[in-house]
Motif scaffolding. Structure first.
Motif, short mmCIF file in Angstrom:
data_model
loop_
_atom_site.label_atom_id
_atom_site.label_comp_id
_atom_site.label_asym_id
_atom_site.label_seq_id
_atom_site.Cartn_x
_atom_site.Cartn_y
_atom_site.Cartn_z
N ALA A 4 0.83 -1.21 0.00
CA ALA A 4 0.00 0.00 0.00
C ALA A 4 0.86 1.25 0.00
CB ALA A 4 -0.93 -0.01 1.22
N SER A 5 1.97 1.22 0.72
CA SER A 5 2.85 2.39 0.82
C SER A 5 3.61 2.62 -0.48
CB SER A 5 3.83 2.21 1.97
OG SER A 5 3.15 2.08 3.20
N VAL A 6 4.02 1.54 -1.14
CA VAL A 6 4.70 1.67 -2.44
C VAL A 6 3.71 2.15 -3.50
CG1 VAL A 6 5.86 0.42 -4.29
CG2 VAL A 6 6.49 -0.02 -1.90
N SER A 23 2.95 5.76 -3.44
CA SER A 23 4.17 6.59 -3.56
C SER A 23 4.52 7.29 -2.26
CB SER A 23 3.99 7.62 -4.69
OG SER A 23 3.89 6.98 -5.94
N GLN A 24 4.22 6.65 -1.13
CA GLN A 24 4.69 7.18 0.14
C GLN A 24 6.12 6.73 0.42
OE1 GLN A 24 1.42 5.90 2.77
NE2 GLN A 24 0.88 8.05 2.95
N ILE A 25 6.50 5.60 -0.15
CA ILE A 25 7.89 5.14 -0.07
C ILE A 25 8.29 4.58 -1.43
CG2 ILE A 25 7.71 4.58 2.38
CD1 ILE A 25 7.71 1.59 1.55
N ALA A 26 9.61 4.60 -1.68
CA ALA A 26 10.12 3.90 -2.87
C ALA A 26 10.24 2.42 -2.57
CB ALA A 26 11.46 4.47 -3.29
N GLY A 27 10.75 2.10 -1.39
CA GLY A 27 10.91 0.71 -1.01
C GLY A 27 11.47 0.57 0.39
N GLY A 28 11.76 -0.66 0.77
CA GLY A 28 12.29 -0.89 2.10
C GLY A 28 12.67 -2.33 2.32
#
Length: 452
Positions: free
Chosen positions: A40-42, A45-50
């Motif tokens: 959901a975060s990717v 576009s809240q994060i690129a990755g992790g």
């Protein structure tokens, strides 16, 4: 011939049985939950990755990478992506200092100016004060002039002289305000005492002996395998992180690592493979302020009650990266999360969500207000991280309200736990004796009431 055919049939059936066993392997509930959080975060576009690693009782519960290490090239996050870990670096710096204490090369009670020229205006500031952020020296990342310096290459002494010109925030050991200057100075002290570079000493003492092969001092020029690109969140989409010369984060935040290497480090540290037991207890044991108040920050680590669970942890933030490392000793639980985006969903967000998926969160139980608290009304002023703050405190029926000067928003302190103490998450607020005290784990602020 019949025996040979029968044997072949048996081998084929055995292989099919093994294959079926692999096929019925199920995805754990924690993995399903983590997958949904990250996806959901990717997607938004809240994060690129992790990358996330969860380890408990000698078993890896989850080790997984998500999203992209390069948005420009659409490169998926590698299994062992190397991230900038920001202030997670501080625990390595603290452990290095304690190694020097162990070798009788310095003492925690030494005046730090014995090793680094700095005008303290007559104050004695110990190495211990630097380690636990109680020196009163301002943090260079809160000084406006630093950001012009941050993209340039100069001798490190340039930053020491910049900080030296600024006023103290408080007298030594009177409060605790998170301080990158202190850990920058500690790096210089390590180099002075060892006659080695900070990076060489950490490599010699920690990285090589522990087999941390994917941990090193970050560089803006070296080509490093699996090095992850960093981004900043914006409402208009993810942007490339701004440039930062790694001369400056230094011993306060310039290490790069992976979730796997950080697990190696944390397990070694917390199982007696890095420091002797007395020095380990010194590293994780918070000190007291001059008035006897015990704080939550120790030496490169915070040691606090996280909604009922003892936690030893530290987060990190640097351009394009947000990290979180936490250890729950009573549950033998390690959670490490590294994100290659600065924004609303950093390592701490995901680590917190996973924590309470695994553990039963114990909320603080409020009690009824045991007074009208009219005497605590007033204006309180004092130093906080990055500025001086003025608060207006008011007592209303069944509640206390707090408003920062110049802001429209009014906060209500809702969770009263007795003895003039309120909880805001894990942060503790105590209002008494004409003081407004805030223990937010990484800081201990004391704001004084203005006399009328």
């Amino acid at each position: 011939m019949k025996q040979i055919i029968a044997l072949l049939v048996f081998i084929l059936l055995l292989g099919a049985g093994c294959q079926n066993k692999k096929e019925v392997t199920t995805t754990s509930s924690i993995e399903v939950y983590a997958d949904s959080l990250f996806q959901a975060s990717v997607d938004s576009s809240q994060i690129a990755g992790g990358a996330l690693l969860v380890f408990q009782n000698g078993e890896t519960l989850l080790k997984k990478s998500y999203g992209y290490s390069s948005l420009e090239l659409t490169v998926p996050m590698p299994e062992d992506g190397q991230f900038e870990i920001g202030s997670v670096t501080k625990q390595f710096t603290a452990a290095a200092i304690l190694k020097l204490v162990e070798a009788n090369k310095l003492s925690l009670e030494d005046d730090f100016t014995d090793y680094l020229p700095f005008d303290t205006k007559g104050r004695k500031i110990t190495i211990n004060n630097l380690l636990n952020h109680t020196s009163g020296i301002p943090s260079y990342t809160e000084i406006r002039g630093f950001w012009d310096l941050s993209i340039q290459q100069h001798p490190r002494d340039s930053l020491v002289r910049l900080v030296e010109q600024k006023d103290f925030l408080f007298e030594p050991n009177e409060a605790l305000i998170y301080n990158n200057s202190a850990y920058f100075f500690l790096g210089l002290i390590i180099e002075k005492v060892t006659e080695q570079s900070y990076e060489e000493f950490l490599k010699q003492e920690f990285f090589e002996p522990l087999g941390m092969n994917n941990t090193n001092y970050c560089s803006t020029s070296k080509v490093v395998k699996n090095k992850v690109y960093g981004y900043n969140y914006s409402p208009n989409g993810l942007q490339q992180k701004p440039y930062l010369n790694h001369t400056w984060p230094y011993a306060a935040g310039s290490l790069c690592s992976t979730t796997e290497d950080l697990l190696i480090w944390m397990r070694a540290l917390h199982t007696g493979k890095v420091l002797t037991e007395p020095l380990y207890q010194t590293m994780i044991g918070p000190d007291q302020l001059n008035d006897g108040t015990t704080v939550s920050y120790a030496k490169g680590l915070v040691n606090f009650s996280n909604f009922g669970y003892k936690a030893i942890a530290h987060g990190g933030g640097i351009h394009g990266f947000l990290s979180d490392t936490r250890y729950f000793p009573e549950e033998d639980l390690y959670i490490i999360c590294l994100i290659n985006t600065t924004g609303p969903r950093g390592g701490g967000f995901f680590a917190e969500e996973i924590t309470w998926k695994l553990l039963d969160k114990k909320e603080y139980e409020p009690v009824e207000l045991d007074g009208d608290f009219m005497d605590i009304q007033g204006t309180y002023k004092g130093a906080v991280r990055g500025s001086f703050q003025t608060l207006e405190v008011k007592s209303i029926p069944n509640a206390i309200t707090v408003q920062s000067l110049g802001e429209e928003e009014i906060d209500t302190l809702k969770v009263y736990v007795g003895n003039n103490t309120w909880m805001d998450g894990n942060s503790k607020i105590i209002i008494e004796n004409d003081e407004y005290r805030v223990d937010d784990t990484y800081n201990y602020y004391i704001l004084k009431k203005e006399s009328k």
